[in-house]
Design an enzyme around this catalytic site. Structure first.
Site, PDB file in Angstrom:
ATOM      1  N   THR A  40       0.828  -1.205   0.000  1.00 45.41           N
ATOM      2  CA  THR A  40       0.000   0.000   0.000  1.00 45.41           C
ATOM      3  C   THR A  40       0.869   1.264   0.000  1.00 45.41           C
ATOM      4  O   THR A  40       0.569   2.238  -0.695  1.00 45.41           O
ATOM      5  CB  THR A  40      -0.919   0.005   1.240  1.00 45.41           C
ATOM      6  N   HIS A  43       2.001   1.859  -3.421  1.00 43.79           N
ATOM      7  CA  HIS A  43       0.960   2.485  -4.257  1.00 43.79           C
ATOM      8  C   HIS A  43       0.954   3.995  -4.029  1.00 43.79           C
ATOM      9  O   HIS A  43       0.781   4.779  -4.960  1.00 43.79           O
ATOM     10  CB  HIS A  43      -0.423   1.924  -3.907  1.00 43.79           C
TER      11      HIS A  43
HETATM   12 ZN    ZN Z   1       0.033  -3.057   5.071  1.00 44.04          ZN
END
Ligand code: ZN
Length: 343
Positions: A40, A43
């Site tokens: 994440t 990202h």
């Molecule tokens: Zn995580």
């Protein structure tokens, strides 16, 4: 203090100078000791469509971290100064109907640390007391910082029976690797995985997978058929690769379960859903960690079942070297990368 932050709506992260966060009611203040870098975070770094739609800079990133409680708000009675805690990234209202029903992990109003509010990639962080989860006594901090990610693995594996079961894990990113360790600790009868990266295949072997299929060089369908002729009891889909879902449906036995954690890049078409119907299978989506059952299960796995995730921690570096950490993550030659905030 210095913090790793997304400062503008574009690719890249910066090390910025910010004030220490101040304690608020219902919260604790942590001296952050270690954090682990998640997909994440990547990202957010590369600023893909999801990040652009969700993140409002400036934002201190980081949702997987651990630290020592140094201040506790007056209204918090169940946390104390000196306690070592790990972060649960999903902030939910304890009075919401979802939480009361035991479904806090899918509360649509969830706010995520390091995504929707400032996270923990800084020497100090202030987080809701209930999101500061006590870790087992003496547990190494370079592993404790990964609890949020490990919880995804625990939630996926423990979505159904594991002991004595044959398990297929599709995709050996960090959560797939955690899944091997968890299945081992829980006494799975056979653990087979699929993975294309030689680096991660080697890590999976180190963790004790019985067999790892590389779909680039092996016929995965034929191999699964040979290794589990009647089909696997459970398949844990960790890759988000559409082909892996098809394999999962084919390779799982009649009445088996497929637990889905990997996020697919797009809407899927051409899946043979009739196979799911006729095999009487269960497809279960896995979001976050059960609040707080998954944390209790993690605690039990660590303390009583000898769960060993040490081999998944492949890199440790000071947080100021975050750019190298993200480059290493991008190279694919990493399990979990740990950042130290205490040196
Ligand atoms: Zn995580």
């Amino acid at each position: 203090m210095k913090a790793i932050a997304k400062t503008r709506a574009d690719a890249g992260l910066d090390l910025i100078e910010v004030n220490e966060p101040e304690l608020r009611p219902g919260h604790v203040k942590l001296r952050v000791l270690a954090g682990s870098v998640c997909g994440t975070d990547r990202h957010i770094d590369v600023w893909d469509a999801w990040a652009a739609s969700r993140i409002r800079p400036p934002r201190i990133i980081g949702h997987e971290f651990c630290g020592e409680i140094i201040e506790v708000a007056d209204d918090v009675k169940d946390r104390f100064v000196g306690q070592i805690v790990a972060s649960e990234s999903h902030i939910v209202d304890p009075n919401s109907d979802w939480v009361k029903r035991g479904e806090g992990h899918i509360d649509p109003d969830t706010v995520i640390l390091g995504v929707d509010v400032d996270g923990g990639f800084a020497p100090y962080a202030v987080i809701p007391a209930q999101n500061a989860r006590p870790i087992p006594e003496g547990y190494p901090i370079e592993l404790a910082c990964m609890m949020d990610a490990l919880g995804n693995g625990v939630h996926t594996v423990m979505d159904g029976p594991v002991a004595g079961q044959t398990v297929l894990i599709t995709g050996l990113g960090p959560i797939g690797l955690f899944a091997i360790a968890i299945c081992k600790a829980m006494g799975a009868a056979q653990i087979v995985a699929t993975e294309v990266s030689e680096y991660r295949i080697a890590l999976g072997e180190k963790l004790g997978a019985d067999h790892i299929i590389n779909p680039m060089s092996d016929d995965a369908y034929e191999m699964c058929q040979r290794l589990a002729p009647g089909g696997f009891d459970a398949t844990l889909e960790m890759s988000g690769h559409p082909g892996s879902l098809d394999l999962a449906i084919e390779a799982t036995r009649q009445g088996g379960r497929v637990s889905l954690l990997g996020l697919f890049p797009d809407r899927l078409r051409f899946m043979d859903m009739n196979r799911v119907v006729m095999k009487g299978m269960r497809l279960q989506g896995i979001a976050g960690r059960r609040l707080w059952d998954t944390w209790d299960q993690m605690h039990d796995l660590i303390v009583n079942k000898g769960l060993d995730i040490e081999p998944i921690k492949t890199h440790v570096m000071p947080f100021t070297e975050y750019q190298e950490a993200f480059a290493t993550l991008a190279s694919g030659h990493a399990g979990k990368i740990v950042l130290r905030f205490d040196s």
